[in-house]
Design a protein around this motif. Sequence first.
Motif, PDB file in Angstrom:
ATOM      1  N   ASN A  90      40.367  54.623  47.770  1.00 32.80           N
ATOM      2  CA  ASN A  90      41.683  54.257  48.317  1.00 32.80           C
ATOM      3  C   ASN A  90      41.612  53.061  49.250  1.00 32.80           C
ATOM      4  OD1 ASN A  90      41.654  57.579  48.265  1.00 32.80           O
ATOM      5  ND2 ASN A  90      43.556  56.684  47.531  1.00 32.80           N
ATOM      6  N   ASN A  91      42.742  52.398  49.384  1.00 34.10           N
ATOM      7  CA  ASN A  91      42.950  51.471  50.482  1.00 34.10           C
ATOM      8  C   ASN A  91      43.975  52.089  51.428  1.00 34.10           C
ATOM      9  OD1 ASN A  91      41.212  49.352  49.929  1.00 34.10           O
ATOM     10  ND2 ASN A  91      42.696  48.256  48.663  1.00 34.10           N
ATOM     11  N   TYR A  92      43.538  52.360  52.642  1.00 31.48           N
ATOM     12  CA  TYR A  92      44.438  52.831  53.688  1.00 31.48           C
ATOM     13  C   TYR A  92      43.695  52.488  54.984  1.00 31.48           C
ATOM     14  CZ  TYR A  92      48.081  55.880  55.743  1.00 31.48           C
ATOM     15  OH  TYR A  92      49.147  56.368  56.448  1.00 31.48           O
ATOM     16  N   ARG A 147      47.768  48.132  40.353  1.00 35.85           N
ATOM     17  CA  ARG A 147      46.848  46.991  40.317  1.00 35.85           C
ATOM     18  C   ARG A 147      46.691  46.451  41.736  1.00 35.85           C
ATOM     19  NH1 ARG A 147      44.459  42.348  40.471  1.00 35.85           N
ATOM     20  NH2 ARG A 147      43.980  41.200  38.561  1.00 35.85           N
ATOM     21  N   CYS A 148      45.505  46.628  42.280  1.00 38.68           N
ATOM     22  CA  CYS A 148      45.217  46.076  43.603  1.00 38.68           C
ATOM     23  C   CYS A 148      44.907  44.593  43.465  1.00 38.68           C
ATOM     24  CB  CYS A 148      44.033  46.796  44.228  1.00 38.68           C
ATOM     25  SG  CYS A 148      43.557  46.108  45.844  1.00 38.68           S
ATOM     26  N   VAL A 149      45.253  43.842  44.486  1.00 39.39           N
ATOM     27  CA  VAL A 149      44.988  42.404  44.504  1.00 39.39           C
ATOM     28  C   VAL A 149      43.477  42.131  44.434  1.00 39.39           C
ATOM     29  CG1 VAL A 149      44.868  42.138  47.022  1.00 39.39           C
ATOM     30  CG2 VAL A 149      45.822  40.286  45.636  1.00 39.39           C
ATOM     31  N   GLU A 150      42.687  43.152  44.807  1.00 40.76           N
ATOM     32  CA  GLU A 150      41.223  43.005  44.744  1.00 40.76           C
ATOM     33  C   GLU A 150      40.672  43.118  43.321  1.00 40.76           C
ATOM     34  OE1 GLU A 150      40.532  45.331  49.027  1.00 40.76           O
ATOM     35  OE2 GLU A 150      40.547  46.425  47.134  1.00 40.76           O
ATOM     36  N   TYR A 243      51.280  43.639  43.330  1.00 42.44           N
ATOM     37  CA  TYR A 243      49.973  44.024  43.856  1.00 42.44           C
ATOM     38  C   TYR A 243      50.132  45.216  44.797  1.00 42.44           C
ATOM     39  CZ  TYR A 243      48.099  39.806  41.746  1.00 42.44           C
ATOM     40  OH  TYR A 243      47.722  38.848  40.831  1.00 42.44           O
ATOM     41  N   GLY A 244      49.097  46.047  44.811  1.00 43.64           N
ATOM     42  CA  GLY A 244      49.163  47.338  45.502  1.00 43.64           C
ATOM     43  C   GLY A 244      49.528  47.253  46.965  1.00 43.64           C
ATOM     44  N   PHE A 245      49.211  46.146  47.614  1.00 45.90           N
ATOM     45  CA  PHE A 245      49.469  46.097  49.060  1.00 45.90           C
ATOM     46  C   PHE A 245      50.959  46.118  49.391  1.00 45.90           C
ATOM     47  CE2 PHE A 245      49.006  41.490  48.015  1.00 45.90           C
ATOM     48  CZ  PHE A 245      50.170  40.978  48.571  1.00 45.90           C
ATOM     49  N   LYS A 246      51.815  45.861  48.390  1.00 43.67           N
ATOM     50  CA  LYS A 246      53.250  45.934  48.644  1.00 43.67           C
ATOM     51  C   LYS A 246      53.723  47.377  48.819  1.00 43.67           C
ATOM     52  CE  LYS A 246      55.849  43.037  48.745  1.00 43.67           C
ATOM     53  NZ  LYS A 246      56.232  42.221  49.938  1.00 43.67           N
TER      54      LYS A 246
HETATM   55 MO   LIG Z   1      45.291  46.580  47.331  1.00 45.16          MO
END
Ligand SMILES: [Mo]
Length: 328
Positions: A90-92, A147-150, A243-246
Motif C-alpha cells: 500500500n501507499n499510505y 494504477r499508481c504513478v510509480e 493515478y492512484g495518488f488522486k
Molecule cells: Mo500512487
Amino acid sequence: MLIKIRSSADLPYSEVTPEHIYRSRRDFMKTAAAGAVGVLAGSVIGGNAGVLEAAQAGQLTARPPAKGSPFFGDPERDPLNTFEQITSYNNYYEFGTGKGDPARNAGRLTTKPWTVKVDGLVAKPGNYGVEDLVDFKQLEERVYRHRCVERWSMVIPYIGVPLSAVLAKVQPQPRAKFVSFETLVRPSEMNGLGSAGLQWPYVEGLRMDEAMHPLTLMAVGLYGKVLPNQNGAPLRVHIPWKYGFKSGKSIVRISLTESMPATTWAVQNSNEYGFYANVNPTVDHPRWSQAREKRLPGLFYDRPTQMFNGYGDQVASLYAGMDLRKFY
Ligand SMILES: [Mo]
Ligand SMILES: Nc1nc2c(c(=O)[nH]1)N[C@H]1C(S)=C(S)[C@@H](COP(=O)(O)O)O[C@H]1N2
C-alpha cells in the motif's frame, strides 16, 4: 449549520474474507461468458448468490456489476488481485513510506466514530457520520484497475457508492466547480507523519464533472469486507482513470469550491503531475517512462499502460479540447 453526528459504531464488520466467493463468482462468469452455463449464470449469478452468501457471513452486501459494464472489468485480461496483495502492498504515507508499513501500522487507527466535515459551496454543509453520506443499502461492487504513478498496478473489487450519490446528499451549489477531499491527520495514531516529507493534511480534488462521473466511487469496502485501515478506512475515493495518488484515503473533509484547490502532489511536485493526473502512457514522469506498468504480483514492467487506464471510452470526453501534455 450542523446536520447531525451519528456514531459509526453500527457499521457492519467481519473478520471473514469472502475472497473465495468473489473468485468463484468470477470464474463462473468466465464459463458463463463461454456459453456453457448461461442459464445457471443468469439465475444464480444474476440473482446475486455470492452477495447473499456474503450477507449471511456478516459481510457488506453490494450489487454486483453487470457483465460487460465498465464496472465489471475483464476477468481474462485483469484477474483480481488477492485480498492479501491488496492489503499488504500500500501507499499510505501517514503510516510510513514503505509498501508494508501501512499494513503494519494502520491497525491502531480508530475509525469509529468518524465525522466528515462538508463545507464550501453546498446547500447542506455540516458534520456527517459515514452512514449519513453513504447509503449502505445501495452499495455496489466495482472491479477497478488501480494504477499508481510509480508504475505498479492492481485489480481491486471495491465496494461503495458513486461519489455523485454522496454529493447529492449535501447538494453542491451551481457555483461549485471543484470538490476537494482532505484526509485524516492524527499524530497519536499515525507514525509516519514526521518522515514522509509531505505537508499534511493530504488533500486531493476533482473538477465537478469528474466528481459526478459514474465511474468515480466513494469506497467503503473491498472484497465484500469493510475497508481495511491500510486501504483508507472508513471511506476513500477511487478514480480509476487517474493515478492512484488522486484517490485520498480516510476522508475527513469534503469541500466544494469555485476555484481549483491546491492539492498535495501538485504542490509537492509541481514539475511532475498537475491537478488532473490522468493516466497517460505518452507523458512521462521526469524520472521514468509511463509507457509500461507492472501488474502486481508480477516483477516486470511488461504491460502497456492504457490511456486513461483503459477507461477512455467513458471519460475522454471530459477533457475534449484540453492540452493532453500540459494537463495529464
Ligand atoms: Mo500512487
Ligand atoms: N491519505 C492518503 N491517501 C492516499 C495516499 C497517502 O499516502 N495518504 N497514497 C495515494 C497513493 S500514491 C496511492 S497509489 C493509493 C494507494 O491505495 P491502496 O494502498 O489502497 O492501493 O492511495 C492514495 N491515497
